[in-house]
Design a protein around this motif. Structure first.
Motif, PDB file in Angstrom:
ATOM      1  N   SER A  20      -1.117   5.903  -5.846  1.00 32.54           N
ATOM      2  CA  SER A  20      -1.342   6.991  -5.063  1.00 32.54           C
ATOM      3  C   SER A  20      -2.895   7.142  -4.691  1.00 32.54           C
ATOM      4  N   ALA A  21      -3.638   6.945  -5.606  1.00 30.49           N
ATOM      5  CA  ALA A  21      -5.371   6.958  -5.393  1.00 30.49           C
ATOM      6  C   ALA A  21      -5.679   6.282  -4.049  1.00 30.49           C
ATOM      7  N   ALA A  22      -4.837   5.135  -3.846  1.00 31.46           N
ATOM      8  CA  ALA A  22      -5.367   4.262  -2.978  1.00 31.46           C
ATOM      9  C   ALA A  22      -4.845   4.833  -1.369  1.00 31.46           C
ATOM     10  N   LEU A  23      -4.023   5.642  -1.367  1.00 31.97           N
ATOM     11  CA  LEU A  23      -3.483   6.212  -0.261  1.00 31.97           C
ATOM     12  C   LEU A  23      -4.450   7.014   0.354  1.00 31.97           C
ATOM     13  N   PRO A  24      -4.452   7.332   1.774  1.00 32.90           N
ATOM     14  CA  PRO A  24      -5.495   8.081   2.677  1.00 32.90           C
ATOM     15  C   PRO A  24      -5.369   9.623   2.396  1.00 32.90           C
ATOM     16  N   SER A  25      -4.297  10.157   1.919  1.00 31.65           N
ATOM     17  CA  SER A  25      -4.066  11.618   1.821  1.00 31.65           C
ATOM     18  C   SER A  25      -3.508  11.897   0.331  1.00 31.65           C
TER      19      SER A  25
ATOM     20  N   PHE B 189       7.954  -1.726  -5.420  1.00 26.57           N
ATOM     21  CA  PHE B 189       7.707  -1.442  -4.138  1.00 26.57           C
ATOM     22  C   PHE B 189       6.626  -1.972  -3.358  1.00 26.57           C
ATOM     23  N   ASP B 190       6.555  -2.094  -2.038  1.00 27.68           N
ATOM     24  CA  ASP B 190       5.449  -2.971  -1.372  1.00 27.68           C
ATOM     25  C   ASP B 190       5.600  -2.034  -0.013  1.00 27.68           C
ATOM     26  N   LEU B 191       4.663  -0.903   0.021  1.00 24.52           N
ATOM     27  CA  LEU B 191       4.700  -0.057   0.901  1.00 24.52           C
ATOM     28  C   LEU B 191       3.431   0.216   1.822  1.00 24.52           C
ATOM     29  N   THR B 192       3.307   0.388   3.448  1.00 24.04           N
ATOM     30  CA  THR B 192       2.376   0.454   3.754  1.00 24.04           C
ATOM     31  C   THR B 192       2.436   1.606   4.725  1.00 24.04           C
ATOM     32  N   THR B 193       1.061   2.394   4.964  1.00 26.54           N
ATOM     33  CA  THR B 193       1.014   3.580   5.659  1.00 26.54           C
ATOM     34  C   THR B 193       1.376   3.330   7.110  1.00 26.54           C
ATOM     35  N   ALA B 194       2.196   4.122   7.755  1.00 29.70           N
ATOM     36  CA  ALA B 194       2.692   4.020   8.947  1.00 29.70           C
ATOM     37  C   ALA B 194       1.940   4.939   9.858  1.00 29.70           C
ATOM     38  N   ALA B 195       1.629   4.245  11.099  1.00 27.14           N
ATOM     39  CA  ALA B 195       0.847   4.916  12.305  1.00 27.14           C
ATOM     40  C   ALA B 195       2.066   6.186  12.707  1.00 27.14           C
ATOM     41  N   GLU B 196       3.163   5.892  12.810  1.00 28.36           N
ATOM     42  CA  GLU B 196       4.005   6.842  13.359  1.00 28.36           C
ATOM     43  C   GLU B 196       4.977   7.174  12.429  1.00 28.36           C
TER      44      GLU B 196
END
Length: 186
Positions: free
Chosen positions: A31-36, A90-97
């Motif tokens: 969670s800490a690595a996420l942008p929001s 899990f292996d999740l990448t932030t999505a542009a859309e």
């Protein structure tokens, strides 16, 4: 406007039951690595299954995955058990859309009735539509919810693009939250 570079997080989440609902809280470092600290749209894999969804904030600077019936069925079809205590890689990448939110029946009916708002609603980003849906749904009280639907239509008619005055990093699922925080997992 510069586009943000995608962020990828990987790890293991443990499934927990809160009442009848199953969720998978992310580990703190993920969670800490996420942008929001608020909602984050992601794509990737969960339990080996391709996914595209929105991570929910827990009100404590973390995030969790809602394991709804469709996601549980997809995981089980792929041979992954989604039950209390199970680990899900899990292996999740932030999505542009952002994916489109599921508009609840009451808000959807009000929007259909207010056909003058079609163009305005369609002009909102999916992320902004998620915020309207979250704000309307962030209460257990039916009278408050009805009022929020009406206020939403009024604000949209006045040109508002987002609801105001609620903490985007709070947990807004009334079944799983108290005072904007995800219920403690035992």
């Amino acid at each position: 406007m510069a586009t943000k570079s995608p962020v990828t997080i990987s790890g293991t989440a443990i499934v927990h039951a809160i009442g009848e609902r199953l969720i998978a809280p992310l580990p703190g470092d993920a969670s800490a690595a996420l942008p929001s600290r608020g909602q984050v749209a992601v794509t990737g894999t969960l339990g080996g299954q391709e996914v595209r969804f929105v991570l929910e904030p827990d009100g404590r600077k973390g995030h969790w995955i809602s394991l709804d019936d469709d996601l549980i069925a997809a995981l089980e079809a792929a041979g992954t058990v989604a039950a209390d205590g199970q680990e899900l890689g899990f292996d999740l990448t932030t999505a542009a859309e952002w994916p489109e939110p599921e508009v609840p029946e009451d808000l959807g009916a009000a929007l259909m009735e207010a056909s003058d708002l079609d163009e305005h609603w369609d002009s909102l980003t999916p992320m902004a539509r998620w915020e309207w849906v979250r704000w309307v749904g962030a209460t257990k009280n039916p009278a408050t919810r009805d009022k929020r639907v009406g206020v939403s239509i009024d604000k949209l008619r006045k040109g508002s693009r987002r609801p105001c005055c609620f903490d985007l990093s709070s947990c807004t699922d009334p079944e799983l939250a108290k005072s904007g925080k995800l219920l403690e997992i035992e």
